[in-house]
Design an enzyme around this catalytic site. Structure first.
Site, PDB file in Angstrom:
ATOM      1  N   ASN A 193     -14.162   3.523   1.924  1.00  0.00           N
ATOM      2  CA  ASN A 193     -12.769   3.461   2.002  1.00  0.00           C
ATOM      3  C   ASN A 193     -12.147   4.193   3.197  1.00  0.00           C
ATOM      4  OD1 ASN A 193     -12.934   5.946   0.672  1.00  0.00           O
ATOM      5  ND2 ASN A 193     -11.544   5.325  -0.788  1.00  0.00           N
TER       6      ASN A 193
ATOM      7  N   GLY B 184     -16.115  -5.232  -6.887  1.00  0.00           N
ATOM      8  CA  GLY B 184     -16.266  -4.210  -6.067  1.00  0.00           C
ATOM      9  C   GLY B 184     -15.686  -2.804  -6.721  1.00  0.00           C
ATOM     10  N   ALA B 185     -14.636  -3.088  -7.599  1.00  0.00           N
ATOM     11  CA  ALA B 185     -14.026  -1.953  -7.959  1.00  0.00           C
ATOM     12  C   ALA B 185     -14.948  -0.928  -9.138  1.00  0.00           C
ATOM     13  CB  ALA B 185     -12.589  -2.204  -8.468  1.00  0.00           C
TER      14      ALA B 185
ATOM     15  N   LYS C 126     -23.166 -10.967 -13.027  1.00  0.00           N
ATOM     16  CA  LYS C 126     -22.596 -10.070 -12.217  1.00  0.00           C
ATOM     17  C   LYS C 126     -22.858  -8.537 -12.985  1.00  0.00           C
ATOM     18  CE  LYS C 126     -18.937 -10.695  -9.745  1.00  0.00           C
ATOM     19  NZ  LYS C 126     -17.605 -11.357  -9.419  1.00  0.00           N
TER      20      LYS C 126
ATOM     21  N   SER D 212       0.887  -1.160  -0.061  1.00  0.00           N
ATOM     22  CA  SER D 212       0.037   0.067  -0.008  1.00  0.00           C
ATOM     23  C   SER D 212       0.902   1.271  -0.034  1.00  0.00           C
ATOM     24  CB  SER D 212      -0.956   0.332   1.265  1.00  0.00           C
ATOM     25  OG  SER D 212      -1.619   1.276   1.276  1.00  0.00           O
TER      26      SER D 212
ATOM     27  N   LYS E 255     -13.776  -3.116   2.096  1.00  0.00           N
ATOM     28  CA  LYS E 255     -14.314  -2.063   2.069  1.00  0.00           C
ATOM     29  C   LYS E 255     -16.043  -2.128   2.396  1.00  0.00           C
ATOM     30  CE  LYS E 255     -11.371   0.003  -1.359  1.00  0.00           C
ATOM     31  NZ  LYS E 255     -11.343   0.793  -2.573  1.00  0.00           N
TER      32      LYS E 255
ATOM     33  N   ASP F 190     -13.378   6.655  -3.725  1.00  0.00           N
ATOM     34  CA  ASP F 190     -12.766   5.914  -5.177  1.00  0.00           C
ATOM     35  C   ASP F 190     -13.310   6.517  -6.498  1.00  0.00           C
ATOM     36  OD1 ASP F 190     -11.189   4.155  -3.854  1.00  0.00           O
ATOM     37  OD2 ASP F 190     -12.790   2.830  -3.528  1.00  0.00           O
TER      38      ASP F 190
HETATM   39  P1  ATR Z   1     -12.477  -5.947  -7.018  1.00  0.00           P
HETATM   40  O1  ATR Z   1     -13.026  -5.524  -5.841  1.00  0.00           O
HETATM   41  O2  ATR Z   1     -10.857  -5.746  -7.388  1.00  0.00           O
HETATM   42  O3  ATR Z   1     -13.371  -5.387  -8.174  1.00  0.00           O
HETATM   43  P2  ATR Z   1     -14.019  -8.603  -7.498  1.00  0.00           P
HETATM   44  O4  ATR Z   1     -14.946  -8.031  -6.663  1.00  0.00           O
HETATM   45  O5  ATR Z   1     -13.543 -10.013  -7.019  1.00  0.00           O
HETATM   46  O6  ATR Z   1     -12.555  -7.698  -7.069  1.00  0.00           O
HETATM   47  O7  ATR Z   1     -14.146  -8.462  -8.965  1.00  0.00           O
HETATM   48  C1  ATR Z   1     -13.108  -8.942 -10.031  1.00  0.00           C
HETATM   49  C2  ATR Z   1     -13.645  -8.697 -11.186  1.00  0.00           C
HETATM   50  O8  ATR Z   1     -12.635  -8.899 -12.323  1.00  0.00           O
HETATM   51  C3  ATR Z   1     -14.877  -9.577 -11.778  1.00  0.00           C
HETATM   52  O9  ATR Z   1     -15.571  -8.596 -12.551  1.00  0.00           O
HETATM   53  C4  ATR Z   1     -14.176 -10.560 -12.470  1.00  0.00           C
HETATM   54  O10 ATR Z   1     -15.049 -11.246 -13.136  1.00  0.00           O
HETATM   55  P3  ATR Z   1     -15.886 -12.331 -12.895  1.00  0.00           P
HETATM   56  O11 ATR Z   1     -17.305 -11.824 -12.216  1.00  0.00           O
HETATM   57  O12 ATR Z   1     -16.404 -13.131 -14.142  1.00  0.00           O
HETATM   58  O13 ATR Z   1     -15.256 -13.164 -11.774  1.00  0.00           O
HETATM   59  C5  ATR Z   1     -13.038 -10.014 -13.057  1.00  0.00           C
HETATM   60  N1  ATR Z   1     -12.007 -10.743 -13.509  1.00  0.00           N
HETATM   61  C6  ATR Z   1     -11.108 -11.533 -12.581  1.00  0.00           C
HETATM   62  N2  ATR Z   1     -10.187 -12.101 -13.255  1.00  0.00           N
HETATM   63  C7  ATR Z   1     -10.579 -12.127 -14.591  1.00  0.00           C
HETATM   64  C8  ATR Z   1     -10.027 -12.633 -15.887  1.00  0.00           C
HETATM   65  N3  ATR Z   1      -8.779 -13.506 -16.208  1.00  0.00           N
HETATM   66  N4  ATR Z   1     -10.662 -12.147 -17.046  1.00  0.00           N
HETATM   67  C9  ATR Z   1     -11.809 -11.544 -17.093  1.00  0.00           C
HETATM   68  N5  ATR Z   1     -12.405 -10.995 -15.888  1.00  0.00           N
HETATM   69  C10 ATR Z   1     -11.705 -11.309 -14.790  1.00  0.00           C
END
Ligand code: ATR
Length: 260
Positions: free
Chosen positions: A86, A129-130, A155, A14, A65, A101
């Site tokens: 955050n 989440g992001a 999602k 961080s 978060k 954010d």
């Molecule tokens: P964050 O809080 O960082 O957003 P998250 O809530 O776990 O983490 O969400 C991760 C996102 O990245 C999701 O949209 C995930 O897609 P899925 O909903 O299909 O899981 C996406 N993601 C992660 N790895 C991926 C990959 N290799 N290719 C495409 N999308 C990916």
């Protein structure tokens, strides 16, 4: 000395302690700002403990978060809408939650990069989440079109339904991407963290479209490579990181300590 911190897991990479120390030094404020490795499942306890031990406020990063949202007794409107917090501060003796954010993202895009979202066609990759954290702020800027593509369609669909009241947004299938010409492609997926490649079609942007990754450093390398292969201008999320920290520095109430 006033005590602040950032909670996350992992936390060792961080940059928040460095950024907040820099802000404080420039404003002539004395504070401590530590990086705390939160324990999954014990965030609430550890966070409350930090406040009990004299902590004035703290930042929260992944994966806490949403738990920070649950911890907060009062919340800003944007924290309420995104369901994610955050920044935790003490306001009138209550634990207060904010989320910077989205505002940090918009400030970087608008003020630093000079890209105006109003009337533009936006593609957001990812629906985790992001994505949730920045979507309302994007909608407030009134884009012409906002589409979400996510590997798991359900999602993306759920996220669209969540924010329908704020503005027009829709999910898009990968097979339909080439029907569009997006002005900006924003990556909110965590694919880069595991250095996974991007498999996307080729013709859903213009020559002058821009790419923006909410991640920075090594985590943004996969999307950066994709952007470079397609000769598109690429920005990582370092500007957003600084802008969200700047907004958060105000909400933490650090500045008030000048007069205390
Ligand atoms: P964050 O809080 O960082 O957003 P998250 O809530 O776990 O983490 O969400 C991760 C996102 O990245 C999701 O949209 C995930 O897609 P899925 O909903 O299909 O899981 C996406 N993601 C992660 N790895 C991926 C990959 N290799 N290719 C495409 N999308 C990916």
């Amino acid at each position: 000395m006033k005590k602040y911190a950032v909670f996350g897991n992992p936390i060792e990479h961080s940059m928040s302690p460095l950024i907040h120390a820099y802000f404080a030094e420039n404003l002539g404020i004395k504070l401590t700002y530590d990086a705390i490795l939160g324990t999954v499942g014990k965030f609430e306890l550890e966070a409350k403990n930090f406040l009990k031990m004299g902590g004035k406020g703290f930042n929260v990063t992944l994966p806490f978060k949403q738990e920070a949202y649950n911890l907060a007794e009062t919340k800003s409107e944007i924290a309420e809408i995104t369901g994610s917090v955050n920044t935790i501060s003490l306001k009138d003796g209550l634990i207060h939650g904010d989320n910077t954010d989205g505002s940090g993202f918009i400030k970087d895009i608008k003020n630093n990069i000079g890209f105006d979202i109003e009337n533009k066609k936006i593609l957001l990759l990812g629906a985790g989440g992001a994505a949730m954290g920045i979507l309302p702020n994007i909608l407030y800027e009134r884009p012409l079109e906002l589409k979400i593509y996510n590997r798991t369609r359900e999602k993306a669909e759920k996220l669209c339904n969540k924010f329908l009241d704020i503005g027009k947004l829709d999910y898009v299938e990968i097979s339909d991407l080439e029907k569009y010409k997006f002005d900006i492609i924003i990556n909110s997926t965590s694919a880069g963290i595991s250095n996974e490649d991007f498999y996307l079609p080729k013709k859903f942007f213009n020559n002058d479209s821009i790419c923006y990754d909410l991640s920075y450093g090594a985590a943004s390398n996969s999307f950066r490579s994709w952007a470079k292969q397609n000769k598109l201008i690429f920005y990582d999320g370092i500007g957003m990181l600084l802008e969200q920290a700047a907004d958060s520095f105000l909400y933490l109430g650090v500045k008030k300590t000048i007069n205390n």
